[in-house]
Design a protein around this motif. Structure first.
Motif, PDB file in Angstrom:
ATOM      1  N   TYR A   1     -35.534   4.073 -13.585  1.00 39.09           N
ATOM      2  CA  TYR A   1     -35.587   4.535 -12.198  1.00 39.09           C
ATOM      3  C   TYR A   1     -36.703   3.939 -11.338  1.00 39.09           C
ATOM      4  CZ  TYR A   1     -32.174   8.032 -13.621  1.00 39.09           C
ATOM      5  OH  TYR A   1     -31.036   8.648 -14.086  1.00 39.09           O
ATOM      6  N   CYS A   2     -37.657   3.247 -11.946  1.00 40.43           N
ATOM      7  CA  CYS A   2     -38.845   2.843 -11.187  1.00 40.43           C
ATOM      8  C   CYS A   2     -39.116   1.346 -11.236  1.00 40.43           C
ATOM      9  CB  CYS A   2     -40.077   3.597 -11.683  1.00 40.43           C
ATOM     10  SG  CYS A   2     -39.885   5.376 -11.666  1.00 40.43           S
ATOM     11  N   GLN A   3     -38.128   0.548 -11.622  1.00 38.94           N
ATOM     12  CA  GLN A   3     -38.334  -0.897 -11.655  1.00 38.94           C
ATOM     13  C   GLN A   3     -37.670  -1.528 -10.437  1.00 38.94           C
ATOM     14  OE1 GLN A   3     -40.484  -2.232 -13.959  1.00 38.94           O
ATOM     15  NE2 GLN A   3     -40.748  -0.044 -14.386  1.00 38.94           N
ATOM     16  N   HIS A   4     -36.749  -2.443 -10.639  1.00 41.91           N
ATOM     17  CA  HIS A   4     -36.141  -3.150  -9.516  1.00 41.91           C
ATOM     18  C   HIS A   4     -34.871  -2.496  -8.989  1.00 41.91           C
ATOM     19  CE1 HIS A   4     -38.356  -7.114 -10.691  1.00 41.91           C
ATOM     20  NE2 HIS A   4     -39.115  -6.269 -10.024  1.00 41.91           N
ATOM     21  N   ILE A   5     -34.508  -1.356  -9.561  1.00 40.96           N
ATOM     22  CA  ILE A   5     -33.345  -0.606  -9.084  1.00 40.96           C
ATOM     23  C   ILE A   5     -33.791   0.805  -8.732  1.00 40.96           C
ATOM     24  CG2 ILE A   5     -31.076   0.328  -9.675  1.00 40.96           C
ATOM     25  CD1 ILE A   5     -30.717  -2.001 -11.618  1.00 40.96           C
ATOM     26  N   GLY A   6     -33.448   1.246  -7.532  1.00 41.50           N
ATOM     27  CA  GLY A   6     -33.724   2.619  -7.119  1.00 41.50           C
ATOM     28  C   GLY A   6     -32.411   3.339  -6.894  1.00 41.50           C
ATOM     29  N   LEU A   7     -32.230   4.446  -7.581  1.00 45.87           N
ATOM     30  CA  LEU A   7     -30.943   5.146  -7.547  1.00 45.87           C
ATOM     31  C   LEU A   7     -31.043   6.441  -6.755  1.00 45.87           C
ATOM     32  CD1 LEU A   7     -29.999   4.727 -11.315  1.00 45.87           C
ATOM     33  CD2 LEU A   7     -29.257   3.308  -9.414  1.00 45.87           C
ATOM     34  N   GLU A   8     -30.126   6.627  -5.807  1.00 43.49           N
ATOM     35  CA  GLU A   8     -29.979   7.897  -5.106  1.00 43.49           C
ATOM     36  C   GLU A   8     -28.570   8.413  -5.375  1.00 43.49           C
ATOM     37  OE1 GLU A   8     -32.016   8.636  -1.119  1.00 43.49           O
ATOM     38  OE2 GLU A   8     -31.473   6.517  -1.013  1.00 43.49           O
ATOM     39  N   PHE A   9     -28.491   9.465  -6.151  1.00 36.87           N
ATOM     40  CA  PHE A   9     -27.168  10.000  -6.481  1.00 36.87           C
ATOM     41  C   PHE A   9     -27.186  11.479  -6.798  1.00 36.87           C
ATOM     42  CE2 PHE A   9     -29.126   9.008 -10.487  1.00 36.87           C
ATOM     43  CZ  PHE A   9     -28.665   9.956 -11.371  1.00 36.87           C
ATOM     44  N   MET A  10     -28.371  12.063  -6.984  1.00 41.15           N
ATOM     45  CA  MET A  10     -28.425  13.451  -7.439  1.00 41.15           C
ATOM     46  C   MET A  10     -28.028  14.458  -6.355  1.00 41.15           C
ATOM     47  SD  MET A  10     -29.159  13.691 -10.656  1.00 41.15           S
ATOM     48  CE  MET A  10     -30.020  15.228 -10.989  1.00 41.15           C
ATOM     49  N   PHE A  11     -27.817  13.987  -5.140  1.00 43.17           N
ATOM     50  CA  PHE A  11     -27.301  14.871  -4.091  1.00 43.17           C
ATOM     51  C   PHE A  11     -25.798  15.073  -4.221  1.00 43.17           C
ATOM     52  CE2 PHE A  11     -27.671  10.521  -2.501  1.00 43.17           C
ATOM     53  CZ  PHE A  11     -26.357  10.233  -2.183  1.00 43.17           C
ATOM     54  N   ILE A  12     -25.150  14.258  -5.051  1.00 47.21           N
ATOM     55  CA  ILE A  12     -23.704  14.389  -5.257  1.00 47.21           C
ATOM     56  C   ILE A  12     -23.427  15.698  -5.985  1.00 47.21           C
ATOM     57  CG2 ILE A  12     -21.685  13.368  -6.387  1.00 47.21           C
ATOM     58  CD1 ILE A  12     -23.011  10.634  -6.037  1.00 47.21           C
ATOM     59  N   ASN A  13     -22.481  16.468  -5.494  1.00 44.37           N
ATOM     60  CA  ASN A  13     -22.249  17.798  -6.066  1.00 44.37           C
ATOM     61  C   ASN A  13     -21.164  17.812  -7.139  1.00 44.37           C
ATOM     62  OD1 ASN A  13     -20.043  17.444  -4.403  1.00 44.37           O
ATOM     63  ND2 ASN A  13     -20.800  18.823  -2.813  1.00 44.37           N
ATOM     64  N   ASP A  14     -20.823  16.652  -7.646  1.00 45.34           N
ATOM     65  CA  ASP A  14     -19.839  16.563  -8.718  1.00 45.34           C
ATOM     66  C   ASP A  14     -20.552  16.135  -9.997  1.00 45.34           C
ATOM     67  OD1 ASP A  14     -17.883  15.155 -10.530  1.00 45.34           O
ATOM     68  OD2 ASP A  14     -16.465  15.780  -8.980  1.00 45.34           O
ATOM     69  N   VAL A  15     -20.570  17.030 -10.994  1.00 43.71           N
ATOM     70  CA  VAL A  15     -21.330  16.779 -12.225  1.00 43.71           C
ATOM     71  C   VAL A  15     -20.797  15.549 -12.954  1.00 43.71           C
ATOM     72  CG1 VAL A  15     -21.963  17.720 -14.482  1.00 43.71           C
ATOM     73  CG2 VAL A  15     -21.947  19.194 -12.468  1.00 43.71           C
ATOM     74  N   GLU A  16     -19.477  15.407 -12.995  1.00 41.70           N
ATOM     75  CA  GLU A  16     -18.890  14.265 -13.699  1.00 41.70           C
ATOM     76  C   GLU A  16     -19.361  12.945 -13.098  1.00 41.70           C
ATOM     77  OE1 GLU A  16     -14.522  12.135 -14.448  1.00 41.70           O
ATOM     78  OE2 GLU A  16     -14.675  14.005 -13.310  1.00 41.70           O
TER      79      GLU A  16
ATOM     80  N   VAL B   1     -21.330  11.692   2.917  1.00 40.75           N
ATOM     81  CA  VAL B   1     -20.038  11.723   2.225  1.00 40.75           C
ATOM     82  C   VAL B   1     -20.229  11.628   0.708  1.00 40.75           C
ATOM     83  CG1 VAL B   1     -18.682  10.844   4.144  1.00 40.75           C
ATOM     84  CG2 VAL B   1     -19.726   9.225   2.549  1.00 40.75           C
ATOM     85  N   ASN B   2     -21.444  11.972   0.253  1.00 38.45           N
ATOM     86  CA  ASN B   2     -21.728  11.952  -1.188  1.00 38.45           C
ATOM     87  C   ASN B   2     -21.481  10.578  -1.813  1.00 38.45           C
ATOM     88  OD1 ASN B   2     -22.708  14.544  -1.556  1.00 38.45           O
ATOM     89  ND2 ASN B   2     -20.703  15.422  -1.979  1.00 38.45           N
ATOM     90  N   ALA B   3     -21.803   9.525  -1.070  1.00 36.35           N
ATOM     91  CA  ALA B   3     -21.690   8.173  -1.617  1.00 36.35           C
ATOM     92  C   ALA B   3     -22.978   7.829  -2.346  1.00 36.35           C
ATOM     93  CB  ALA B   3     -21.434   7.165  -0.498  1.00 36.35           C
ATOM     94  N   PRO B   4     -22.912   7.400  -3.590  1.00 39.65           N
ATOM     95  CA  PRO B   4     -24.145   6.992  -4.282  1.00 39.65           C
ATOM     96  C   PRO B   4     -24.743   5.756  -3.617  1.00 39.65           C
ATOM     97  CG  PRO B   4     -22.228   6.376  -5.573  1.00 39.65           C
ATOM     98  CD  PRO B   4     -21.725   7.193  -4.422  1.00 39.65           C
ATOM     99  N   ILE B   5     -26.056   5.670  -3.651  1.00 39.79           N
ATOM    100  CA  ILE B   5     -26.768   4.564  -3.005  1.00 39.79           C
ATOM    101  C   ILE B   5     -27.612   3.866  -4.057  1.00 39.79           C
ATOM    102  CG2 ILE B   5     -28.379   3.920  -1.187  1.00 39.79           C
ATOM    103  CD1 ILE B   5     -27.590   6.682   0.137  1.00 39.79           C
ATOM    104  N   PHE B   6     -27.355   2.589  -4.252  1.00 41.88           N
ATOM    105  CA  PHE B   6     -28.072   1.801  -5.245  1.00 41.88           C
ATOM    106  C   PHE B   6     -28.977   0.803  -4.521  1.00 41.88           C
ATOM    107  CE2 PHE B   6     -23.850   2.233  -7.750  1.00 41.88           C
ATOM    108  CZ  PHE B   6     -24.170   3.537  -8.112  1.00 41.88           C
TER     109      PHE B   6
END
Length: 1011
Positions: free
Chosen positions: A205-220, A459-464
């Motif tokens: 999570y802390c190198q060259h990729i930053g992930l935003e996805f935990m706001f998505i309300n779908d566990v799967e 719209v709960n789109a993951p952001i990479f």
């Protein structure tokens, strides 16, 4: 109580000496709770204390299924009077050994501490999943934080002392903790030391990729992303993949270098600083092709466009290079556009998958992000006609700049179409070229959100987010993005955090406004050299192989440059983004220059009218008020007349029989703003049960799509504009006509001028409710003057063609009509499809005329052999004795009915003729000349209900003057000039109406006046 003693004796081995029987309130609190792990082992249960086991025990007493099966066995053994047996199942043995290994067999307090520590570690893992991107190394320049904030979350372990936030200490780093099921950092291991847990979280999570996805309300979906990025060793590439990536970087960078060497002083909006975008796009396309995608439709701004055309779409390099030649002549196909706005369509074999792939890059204007909904419309059309309801064959990719993605509202509007029925394209991959600057504006002055991509969260789109100087990280992220879109059919954002090596364009000096940033950029080693050095160092390629790859592409560019000198004429049709094979002839010209009559048989009119008056679904209860409307339709059909709504129904229905798809979209179009349409019936007793009678006309018919839209004009009209298929009637209706002004960019840049700039024919129909009825300035005028001002017909040129009616339509940029009868509305809709070419059609539709008793048409005006009337001449008493006529009033639309009523009241039916102009642009010179010649001694008056500085007068006046060769004046009658479109006062409206009607029929009003 005997079983309680036995149970206490059993759990005593776990370090629990006594059990207290809980009171009633405590039992009530735990009643019904389930203590079940979602995985094969239960996190934290191995370190249970007496209270925890007690709670689970009473839950088990209530329902044995409410706890994990291993605890169920444990409690059953306890109740049966058995003491601890070393031969209990492995699960219990693990529980025991885990406690013993941590020295907890004697101290319940330590057991409590272990539970707390496990919970703390789970919170720590979650903190990295949620906020790790804040400290990721995303900026290739190393001088900015991609999220505009130097804040470091206190719950991330950036220093040892941060462990105290969780009640942990440095001495805990080597302790082993059970991993929760919400992480995959363990791979095949169920537990790790705290030191290793932190290390793996930082690597993810802390190198060259930053992930935003935990706001998505779908566990799967969250679990899917976690698995893709957390699994150890998941981001590995074969040597062949690395060599391919290097070769693509070579092409991307050397293309820009070649243009810079050959045309150093030309604007080209190069990609320098984000060359990785080319292999990124190719990776998305390769992965999508592998998963079955056959057609990719792309939209992008100007930066990097030529590179995408050359190295992704595979446009011939010589056709790109010849665009830089100032002596290149334009073919007579329109005004054209600059090279970095043009589009392209290409079918080829994808080398990675050996499958056929079609790529289309949409042409677009400088108005950033305006192309977004247009791309979605084209994607929707392609999916519709391929029967691709799940989006498994056709997809869209949208490229954005960071400043525009955050700043342009159409981005938000387009996102909100992404999951709507009749608008969804089943997921779009968004790629943001994050230059960390917008022209000269610093990001801190360009947005309030931390990231430019935050709009996608709605719209709960993951952001990479990914550092664009790490090509392998970029490729992996793009591959995952393609998989996400294919798996979940939802949008996803890839944020390429990069830099812009030059200014906004190649002639711009960025040091004026960003001196420190550009000092660092000038020192920045290009990504190609960084990656090549890395591969050479690890032996993946040799220096010689790398240099040969560069020389090979340089040679390709030089040879194309030599060929480009032979191109002397630019053909815009070679840059089509959406060809219509079969519709035009091989030269792109219409197959004929005639239009058949637009009427249909009376049997067909009757059949459609009967269906429009019925509910073709059994046991379907409609509203009582709607029953009255349907009965009125049936009565009209029996009497062989139609009102506005029924005429529209018959035009649409006739196309469906002929296999022509009809789509009507916009706000509240299903019912109609004025409750006149009712194309979707709603069951009054069954929720969400609807019926569309139009889809029940015939067993074999084209589908009819009528769909309410979100409260958006820009986005929805843009999408409708993209739905440009030659054999479909695509209509967009504004709730009120003036609401189109929030979509003015689409009208100006795509609809009005699209054919001239890009040879892109389009037959969209705009339905704009219009009429001055005292309803206030916002719900009155559709601003027809704006459309007329943008019409390209020459006011001073009288057309002389033998086929003036059709040739005028072919040469115009769009058609503007204001029909006064339902029959003419029916015909103009029919003509839109029967023409051998396509032009946008702007219809100023009525409001009060929808229910006006005089605004009805007979079947006789619509049957076979009838056609659209561009002009409806006077056919009453005045026409019978034209030499006695004192005045001819020309008008258009609703005001005709006010004039006819006033003429009758003043008994001037012989002295005043009233002629209706139904097609305003292109101007019907020929028919109006006949009318003018018919009344040689009459005053000529143009009457409109709009104010003088709006409406039609400024458009029609010079054209009337051309007809009469400037020998007769055309007087104005109407409201005075005004800043607002209409008054908000009903009395003022009526007074002004009375005033101009009096003037219109005052036969001495213009005596002694000069024109």
């Amino acid at each position: 109580m005997n079983h309680m003693k036995l149970f206490a004796a059993t759990v005593k081995w776990h370090g629990i000496k006594t059990l207290r029987k809980p009171d009633i309130a405590r039992r009530a609190f735990f009643h019904g709770q389930r203590y079940v792990s979602s995985g094969t082992s239960e996190p934290f249960l191995s370190g249970s204390n007496s209270n925890y086991v007690e709670e689970m025990y009473y839950a088990w007493l209530e329902n044995p299924q409410s706890v994990h099966k291993s605890w169920d066995l444990f409690f059953r053994n306890a109740n049966a009077g058995q003491t601890y047996d070393p031969h209990l199942p492995d699960q219990l043995e693990r529980k025991a050994s885990f406690l013993q290994s941590h020295g907890l067999a004697q101290t319940p307090g330590k057991a409590e501490k272990l539970v707390e520590d496990h919970l703390a570690v789970q919170s720590l893992i979650r903190a990295y999943q949620i906020r790790g991107h804040h400290v990721a190394q995303l900026d290739p320049l190393g001088i900015l934080d991609a999220d505009l904030d130097s804040f470091v979350p206190s719950d991330l372990i950036t220093t040892i002392d941060k462990l105290g936030f969780y009640g942990l200490h440095e001495s805990d780093l080597d302790k082993v903790f059970q991993l929760p099921t919400t992480t995959f950092i363990g791979g095949n291991e169920n537990s790790l030391s705290l030191r290793e847990i932190i290390k793996r979280l930082e690597n993810t999570y802390c190198q060259h990729i930053g992930l935003e996805f935990m706001f998505i309300n779908d566990v799967e979906q969250c679990q899917w992303i976690r698995q893709k990025f957390e699994t150890p060793g998941v981001m590995k590439f074969t040597n062949e993949e690395k060599r391919t990536l290097l070769a693509r970087l070579v092409r991307s960078m050397r293309f820009e270098d070649f243009l810079a060497r050959k045309w150093s002083s030309e604007k080209r909006f190069g990609l320098e600083g984000c060359e990785v975008m080319i292999p990124a796009l190719k990776t998305i396309i390769d992965k999508s092709s592998e998963m079955g995608i056959e057609y990719v439709i792309m939209g992008m701004p100007h930066r990097g466009r030529l590179n995408v055309l050359a190295n992704v779409i595979r446009k011939e390099l010589e056709q790109i290079f010849c665009q830089f030649d100032p002596k290149l002549e334009a073919a007579d196909e329109g005004s054209g556009d600059v090279k970095y706005h043009l589009g392209m369509y290409h079918e080829r074999i994808n080398r990675a998958t050996n499958k056929k792939i079609t790529l289309s890059l949409m042409a677009n204007p400088s108005h950033l992000e305006a192309v977004d909904p247009v791309v979605q419309g084209k994607t929707k059309a392609e999916q519709f006609y391929r029967g691709d309801t799940a989006g498994k064959k056709v997809m869209s990719i949208l490229l954005h700049g960071d400043a525009a993605f955050a700043g342009q509202g159409v981005v938000y509007e387009t996102f909100h179409l992404s999951d709507l029925p009749s608008y969804t394209t089943n997921g779009t991959i968004h790629v943001v070229v994050n230059n960390q600057i917008g022209f000269t504006t610093d990001p801190r002055m360009a947005r309030s959100s931390p990231y430019p991509t935050d709009v996608a969260r709605v719209v709960n789109a993951p952001i990479f987010h990914v550092n664009a100087d790490d090509p392998e990280a970029v490729m992996y992220v793009c591959s995952v993005a393609a998989e996400w879109r294919n798996t979940f059919n939802k949008d996803v954002v890839v944020d390429l955090v990069c830099y812009r090596r030059r200014g906004h364009n190649e002639m711009d000096e960025p040091m004026f406004t960003q001196p420190l940033m550009y000092k660092q950029i000038h020192k920045q080693v290009p990504v190609l050299k960084k990656y090549a050095d890395k591969l050479i160092a690890d032996g993946t390629v040799t220096l010689q192989e790398f240099e040969e790859e560069i020389a090979k592409y340089d040679r390709i560019c030089e040879e194309a440059y030599t060929r480009s000198k032979d191109n002397k004429i630019l053909h815009i049709k070679h840059w089509l983004d959406s060809p219509w094979p079969g519709f035009f002839n091989v030269d792109g010209e219409p197959k004929s220059m005639s239009c058949p009559p637009t009427g249909i048989s009376e049997d067909l009119l009757t059949h459609i009218g009967n269906v429009a008056s019925s509910v073709p679904v059994k046991d379907f209860k409609i509203h009582a008020g709607l029953s009255r409307i349907l009965r009125a339709r049936l009565e009209m059909t029996k009497n062989r007349v139609v009102d506005w709504a029924l005429a529209e129904y018959m035009a649409f229905g006739s196309f469906l029989k002929e296999g022509i798809h009809v789509r009507l979209s916009g706000q509240d179009v299903e019912r109609g703003t004025f409750s006149h349409r009712h194309h979707v019936l709603h069951d009054q007793e069954v929720d969400k049960r609807t019926c569309v009678p139009m889809n029940h006309l015939w067993e074999q018919q084209a589908p009819y799509t009528v769909c309410n839209s979100s409260l958006s004009e820009y986005g929805v009209l843009g999408m409708s504009r993209g739905l440009r298929i030659p054999n479909a009637l695509v209509c967009w209706e504004a709730q009120f006509g003036d609401f189109h002004n929030t979509a003015q960019c689409i009208i100006d840049q795509f609809i009005s001028s699209g054919q001239a700039k890009w040879v892109r024919h389009n037959g969209i129909v705009l339905l704009l409710p219009h009429g001055m009825e005292g309803m206030g300035p916002e719900h009155s005028s559709a601003r027809p003057e704006r459309f007329l001002q943008m019409s390209n017909d020459d006011s001073d040129a009288y057309p002389v063609s033998r086929f003036v009616k059709i040739s005028q339509l072919y040469e115009c940029n769009w058609i503007v009509v204001n029909c006064s009868t339902p029959a003419n509305y029916f015909h103009v809709l029919r003509r839109q499809i029967l023409l051998p070419f396509r032009k946008p059609l702007i219809i100023l539709t009525p409001k009060s005329l929808l229910r006006h008793p005089e605004a009805k048409s007979s079947f006789d005006e619509m049957v076979s052999g009838t056609t659209f009337q561009r002009v409806i001449p006077e056919n009453g008493l005045a026409a019978q004795a034209p030499h006695e006529v004192k005045r001819v009033i020309f008008c258009t639309g609703k005001v005709y009915y006010d004039l006819v009523k006033e003429r009758k009241n003043q008994d001037l039916e012989k002295q005043v003729a009233i002629t209706r102009l139904e097609q305003i642009s292109p101007f019907p010179f020929d028919l109006l000349k006949e009318e003018l010649d018919k009344y040689p001694g009459a005053d000529l008056v143009w009457c409109q209900e709009e104010h003088k500085n709006s409406g039609y007068y400024d458009y029609v006046k010079p054209r009337f003057r051309t007809i009469v060769n400037h020998t007769r004046p055309i007087w104005y009658v109407g409201r005075e000039p005004a800043a607002a479109a209409a008054t908000g006062n009903k009395n003022t409206h009526l007074v002004s109406l009375r005033r101009f009607l009096d003037t219109a029929f005052n036969l001495e009003a213009f005596e002694g006046k000069t024109f």
